[in-house]
Scaffold this motif. Structure first.
Motif: not given
Ligand code: PHE
Length: 364
Positions: A322-328, A332-339, A341-346
């Motif tokens: 859950l602490a994953t931030k900006g893993f490239v 794409g770059a993966i940040t796990i958010d508060g829900n 989920n990963a907010s990433k480009s499509a």
């Protein structure tokens, strides 16, 4: 006399963990499982060579079925006693297994299931891909703004949580933009159907200027073929569920002129993507599909979390995921958010007989 002291050679303790993988190795979405596991194994070679963590992987085949997915999660927890689980792909399958992982407090990370409800199961369930709330909006905008479509029909797979959820998001956004639907009710089929002609005949009479079809490649391949044979020549739009090399085999020339949203474009010029494509081709003799890329990134995020965790206790592994931030990664770059989920480009891809071609990238 000289005293020989046997000083211990200092080797940084290598963390050994057991990870269970639940994937569809057989059944209607089998290419998802095969590609995921190929991608995961390629990443594991690197991870195990690097030496910080050593991952022992147990793969279970869920046969593309929800009940089998639940059974696989139970087996991995009770008899294999895994430290964490990666999987699955089709959202209905992940939704069937996730509550069992949650109850047992075993981290479960899906690299590919996009339905909103998946991570709402609880705090032990996360994903490294975007959700359908994003993907559906991307395609509604693409239909309305890029293709200038105004009157659409929607065909859903009634046996799939993914298809039902994605159609809802698309519908809402397309109407908000000013688009109209040929009917308020969806046209529907279920998984393993093979004859879509009466459904397509009904749709033909409503004269849509495009059709949204958020299904999986096996049925989509047959639908496209039958639609073109019946003179339905408007573009079909879909989501990541189309993204399999088998789509091209099933639909042949009928795959032309359609568009999908997905997570990865093999023709992306990004050097990281091209290095991955080369590495994958050298290992397997073919280009990686989207699921190979998602599986690869998913296990790398897990390995990274395991090496950062306070210990290999399941709760510490989950906290580190859950602490994953900006893993490239290659998707794409993966940040796990508060829900979780990963907010990433499509990416929007045009489907062609020789493969999917990059059209646009959309950031969240
Ligand atoms: N997003 C799909 C689902 O949730 C699974 C999928 C992911 C299929 C990526 C193909 C590629 O059901």
């Amino acid at each position: 006399a000289l005293a020989l002291s046997l000083a211990p050679v200092s080797i940084a303790a290598k963390r050994e963990v057991k990870i269970g993988a639940v994937f569809p190795m057989t059944g209607p979405v089998a290419t998802y499982g095969q590609e995921s596991v190929n991608g995961i194994k390629l990443a594991l070679k690197k991870i195990n060579q690097e030496g910080k963590v050593s991952i022992n992987l147990t793969v279970e085949d869920n046969k593309s079925e929800p009940q089998e997915s639940a059974n696989a999660v139970t087996k991995l927890i009770n008899s294999d006693q895994v430290d964490a689980i990666i999987g699955s792909v089709a959202s209905s399958n992940t939704l069937a297994g996730a509550p069992i992982a949650q109850t047992n407090k075993v981290p479960l990370l899906t690299p590919a299931s996009t339905n909103e409800k998946v991570t709402m199961t609880g705090d032990y369930i996360s994903r490294t891909c975007f959700t359908d709330a994003f993907q559906g909006v991307v395609m509604a905008k693409f239909a309305y703004e890029n293709l200038k479509k105004r009157k659409m029909a929607i065909i859903i797979d009634n046996s799939s949580d993914y298809s039902k959820g994605l159609s809802k998001v698309f519908k809402k956004k397309f109407k908000e933009l000013g688009g109209k639907l040929v009917s308020d009710e969806d046209f529907a089929y279920i998984q393993k159907d093979t004859d879509f002609r009466s459904l397509l005949r009904k749709i033909k009479r409503t004269k849509p200027d495009a059709i949204f079809l958020p299904g999986y490649y096996t049925e989509v391949g047959l639908i496209l073929k039958q639609a073109r044979q019946m003179g339905l020549n408007m573009p079909f739009l879909g989501g990541d569920g189309w993204d399999s090399p088998t789509l091209q085999k099933l639909a042949g020339a009928a795959v032309s002129g359609n568009y999908i949203s997905s997570h990865f474009a093999p023709d992306d010029k990004d050097p990281r993507v091209q290095a991955f494509v080369k590495e994958y081709e050298a290992a397997y003799g073919q280009k990686p599909g989207v699921m190979a890329a998602l599986g690869y990134d998913g296990i790398l995020v897990m390995a990274n979390a395991i090496s950062n965790a306070k210990s290999t206790k399941r709760s510490d592994i989950q906290a580190a995921i859950l602490a994953t931030k900006g893993f490239v990664g290659v998707t794409g770059a993966i940040t796990i958010d508060g829900n979780r989920n990963a907010s990433k480009s499509a990416v929007v891809l045009e489907t062609t007989p020789s493969g999917n071609v990059f059209n646009t990238k959309v950031n969240p």
